[in-house]
Scaffold this active site. Structure first.
Site, mmCIF file in Angstrom:
data_model
loop_
_atom_site.group_PDB
_atom_site.id
_atom_site.type_symbol
_atom_site.label_atom_id
_atom_site.label_comp_id
_atom_site.label_asym_id
_atom_site.label_seq_id
_atom_site.Cartn_x
_atom_site.Cartn_y
_atom_site.Cartn_z
ATOM 1 N N LYS A 12 -2.488 -3.035 -6.250
ATOM 2 C CA LYS A 12 -3.609 -4.191 -6.472
ATOM 3 C C LYS A 12 -4.344 -4.523 -5.347
ATOM 4 C CE LYS A 12 0.279 -6.173 -8.293
ATOM 5 N NZ LYS A 12 0.001 -6.434 -9.801
ATOM 6 N N ARG A 13 -5.195 -5.571 -5.361
ATOM 7 C CA ARG A 13 -5.867 -5.821 -4.382
ATOM 8 C C ARG A 13 -4.853 -6.629 -3.372
ATOM 9 N NH1 ARG A 13 -11.495 -6.117 -3.615
ATOM 10 N NH2 ARG A 13 -10.928 -7.251 -1.454
ATOM 11 N N LYS A 66 -0.672 -12.539 -4.805
ATOM 12 C CA LYS A 66 0.190 -11.377 -5.266
ATOM 13 C C LYS A 66 1.592 -10.959 -4.547
ATOM 14 C CE LYS A 66 -4.216 -9.298 -7.046
ATOM 15 N NZ LYS A 66 -3.761 -8.877 -8.418
HETATM 16 C C1 LIG Z 1 -6.125 -1.841 -12.607
HETATM 17 C C2 LIG Z 1 -6.776 -2.001 -11.398
HETATM 18 C C3 LIG Z 1 -6.660 -3.244 -10.689
HETATM 19 C C4 LIG Z 1 -6.090 -4.287 -11.210
HETATM 20 O O1 LIG Z 1 -4.585 -4.329 -10.887
HETATM 21 P P1 LIG Z 1 -3.899 -5.920 -10.984
HETATM 22 O O2 LIG Z 1 -2.553 -5.411 -10.648
HETATM 23 O O3 LIG Z 1 -3.987 -6.269 -12.414
HETATM 24 O O4 LIG Z 1 -4.317 -6.583 -9.982
HETATM 25 C C5 LIG Z 1 -7.324 -3.206 -9.381
HETATM 26 N N1 LIG Z 1 -7.687 -2.046 -8.855
HETATM 27 C C6 LIG Z 1 -7.658 -0.742 -9.349
HETATM 28 C C7 LIG Z 1 -7.997 0.548 -8.662
HETATM 29 C C8 LIG Z 1 -7.282 -0.658 -10.656
HETATM 30 O O5 LIG Z 1 -7.357 0.513 -11.323
#
Ligand SMILES: *Cc1c(COP(=O)(O)O)cnc(C)c1O
Length: 719
Positions: A448-449, A454
């Site tokens: 995730k970012r 987070k």
């Molecule tokens: C689904 C997705 C996210 C979102 O991830 P979270 O865990 O909900 O923050 C971010 N980047 C990419 C490339 C994704 O496919």
């Protein structure tokens, strides 16, 4: 969007044939990865929109996505000495075969800084089974005078070149801040071009059917504002209607019935507030209309006997609150998970909820099972089909039928599929990162970012606790485990970049230690994006969703991992709550304080006391300034961006935030305990663990974005 070639072949039912034909010619289907890059957003917000487009077209909901056609998408990330470096993402350098330029539908966008032409490029959204095609319409800004070039003499040529740059620069770069407002004139221009071009487009199409009778506009057009970034569409539509002779009050009514607003974050640093002077420098007419809206709001409050408060205002001093404008001037505001929607009513928009309770709704996010199961995990699809048949591609609730099928044999087959996906991922990671993972390891994943909320930082602390525990013989029964990270940090987010560096240094230390060889590996993949997600998620055993309760609006990564049979190691936050409700608490690893507990704790939270009292935490945190790792260069000692400052921010805080703002030390003990339990269960009791994984797969029906889109269509758009 991610890559389109495989997805579009898949949705057309041609992927398997295409792969076979390529193989017959001796070509690896992966060669297509070299000529199509991921296009091209920031993180969860953009990927959600992509899932919605896919679901709408497949569910036969007539939906067009509007956006900007950035020349460079989110930067390409590499690590040099463990530090993140950024390079431009020239995603279309090999061409853009999917887009069709619609020059005949270009519109003029007028700005104080100079007028530009917005030219739409349409990308097809292929519905599953190819019964339908939807559109993603992306605007590219160009000079209005380009056509006159040949007539120019030298001096005018230079002028024209400057004009061309001025226009094209608007969509040159995507802002890389995820949940961080930009506050820059270029960002205002981007937002204004998007909304002005899109509203002109909608009006023109409407006028082709109804001429200048605008009374049916809200019946025929519903516009969903994806966060506050396009909220200027409201005053822009009112302005455009005004130019057509519609009075303000009528235009406001039309806009209010047309628009609805989705909130995606409760974090203050992400809620956009624009300086009126800045807006005036780009689109003064919009400021005039915002002031009219503010006047109307104040009159309404007076009539209701309600106060105008900081939490219930549109313009405060010299700033407009875009989220509050959106709540006021639309007919529906929704959050993106049950918990988040409740927090909007109780906290973020409590003062608005008091006056307009009927406006507030929930639409729990979802993901498209076409990309996030069908395309990325054909092995698991075949296993599912062997037990319950197909059909889940368009009806994910069918996965429930797996529940009575869960027995030892299904568990064994599931483990075999998971192993295959781990082998594939391990090969990719070895090729691209040079780190060798064994498919016999438990795969623990956080992708995730990179953001403080987070809490990748908390994950890093746990890696050190586990590493020291292994070396000192305290974790003798812990099965072999691989910790996999993927995350980009915004280039200006120094603390987030320091966390990446720290994790990379931990990885170097762990991976080169013969004492822990074969028992623990850490890898941080470079340039995490959709294509990486499609490879990492099917191979995961454990899904890390560890934000403090009340901070992650929903999350969608959590849903992708659930659908692919990972258990959630998570807090009661965002959609984790609903994931746990669906799959059963006994099938997840939930830890940490609840929203209520954190709220009660806030006033006298003392992370230093936890640090003093907990030797494992102290040992791990001290690696930030005891010379275990070389300090980041290029910063003053202790400055933001250094490892040492990461520790300071936890123990002392900073001028703009309290110590350990995201309760890392508070949640750490319960996190580590749950994590060790999950790893132990996965590695030492694989069949019982596979049962949990399968319960997650079977219970993930709710998290199809088909369900989400149908709810928007019925409960907000009236389509
Ligand atoms: C689904 C997705 C996210 C979102 O991830 P979270 O865990 O909900 O923050 C971010 N980047 C990419 C490339 C994704 O496919």
């Amino acid at each position: 969007m991610g890559r389109l070639i495989y997805n579009n072949l898949y949705c057309m039912g041609l992927l398997e044939d295409a792969k076979r034909l390529l193989a017959e010619k001796g070509a690896d289907p992966a060669i297509l990865e070299d000529i199509e890059d991921d296009a091209f957003g920031n993180g969860g917000l953009g990927r959600l929109a992509a899932c919605f487009l896919d679901s709408a077209v497949t569910c036969n909901v007539p939906l067009t996505g509007y956006g900007l056609r950035f020349k460079y998408g989110l930067f390409k990330q590499t690590f040099v000495g463990g530090r993140q470096t950024e390079e431009p993402d020239d995603w279309s350098r090999w061409g853009d075969p999917w887009s069709i330029r619609r020059a005949e539908e270009a519109v003029v966008v007028r700005m104080k800084t100079g007028d530009v032409l917005a030219v739409p490029y349409d990308m097809p959204v292929v519905g599953y089974g190819m019964k339908n095609i939807g559109t993603l319409r992306l605007w590219q800004t160009e000079s209005l005078h380009e056509v006159d070039f040949p007539l120019f003499n030298d001096q005018k040529y230079a002028q024209a070149a400057a004009d061309k740059n001025r226009a094209e620069d608007i969509v040159k770069f995507l802002y890389p801040n995820d949940t961080m407002r930009a506050g820059k004139q270029l960002r205002v221009k981007q937002q204004y071009v998007l909304v002005s071009a899109s509203m002109q487009d909608l009006l023109r199409k409407y006028e082709q059917r109804h001429g200048s009778d605008y009374s049916l506009f809200p019946e025929e057009v519903a516009a969903q504002l994806n966060d506050t970034h396009p909220v200027m569409a409201i005053p822009e539509l009112i302005r455009l209607l005004g130019l057509r002779g519609v009075d303000f009050e009528t235009a406001f009514g039309i806009a209010q019935r047309t628009f609805a607003y989705t909130n995606h974050t409760v974090m203050q640093e992400a809620l956009e507030k624009w300086d009126l002077g800045l807006l005036n420098s780009v689109c003064p007419d919009i400021v005039v209309i915002m002031k009219q809206i503010d006047r109307r709001f104040r009159d309404e409050m007076k009539a209701l006997g309600k106060e105008v408060l900081p939490d219930r205002c549109i313009i405060e001093g010299r700033r407009v609150h875009m989220a509050q404008l959106a709540v006021y001037a639309t007919h529906a505001t929704n959050g993106v998970a049950e918990l988040h929607s409740q927090i909007l009513k109780d906290d973020v928009f409590a003062k608005w909820y008091e006056i307009y309770p009927d406006r507030f709704q929930n639409k729990t996010n979802g993901i498209t099972q076409r990309r996030w199961l069908g395309l990325c995990n054909p092995e698991l699809c075949r296993l599912i089909e062997s037990r319950i048949g197909g059909g889940f591609e368009t009806d994910l609730e069918r996965l429930k039928r797996l529940i009575p099928e869960i027995d030892d044999s299904l568990c064994r087959d599931f483990i075999a599929v998971k192993r295959m996906k781990k082998e594939q991922l391990a090969a990719e990671i070895e090729k691209r990162e040079g780190v060798v993972l064994s498919p016999d390891m438990v795969f623990d994943v956080q992708v995730k970012r990179l953001h403080e909320y987070k809490r990748q930082f908390m994950n890093a602390l746990s890696l050190l606790a586990i590493y020291f525990g292994l070396k000192e013989g305290r974790l003798k029964d812990l099965p072999p485990v691989a910790f996999i990270f993927g995350a980009k940090a915004a280039p200006g987010y120094r603390r987030a970049k320091a966390v990446i560096y720290w994790i990379n240094k931990i990885a170097e230390m762990v991976n080169s230690d013969p004492e822990t060889a074969g028992r623990m590996k850490v890898v941080f993949v470079q340039n995490y994006n959709c294509s990486w997600a499609e490879k990492i998620i099917p191979a995961a055993d454990i899904s890390e969703q560890i934000s403090p309760a009340g901070t992650e609006a929903s999350g969608t990564g959590n849903m992708k991992l659930m659908l692919n049979g990972a258990v959630t190691l998570g807090t009661f936050d965002g959609a984790n709550v609903e994931i746990t409700e669906e799959a059963g608490r006994e099938n997840e690893y939930i830890f940490g304080a609840t929203v209520e507990e954190l709220n009660a704790l806030k006033a006298d939270y003392d992370p230093k006391a936890i640090y003093e009292a907990n030797p494992a935490i102290r040992r791990a945190l001290d690696t930030l300034d005891d010379g275990t790792f070389p300090e980041l260069e290029g910063f003053a000692p202790g400055a933001e961006g250094t490892l040492a400052e990461l520790k300071t921010s936890i123990l002392e805080g900073a001028s703009w935030h309290t110590p350990d703002h995201y309760f890392v030390l508070q949640d750490f003990p319960s996190y580590l305990k749950a994590k060790l339990q999950a790893i132990t269960d996965a590695g030492n009791h694989p069949e019982a663990f596979a049962r949990k994984c399968l319960m997650n797969v079977a219970s993930s029906g709710k998290f199809s974005s088909d369900r989400t889109i149908r709810q928007y269509a019925k409960e907000i758009w009236n389509v």
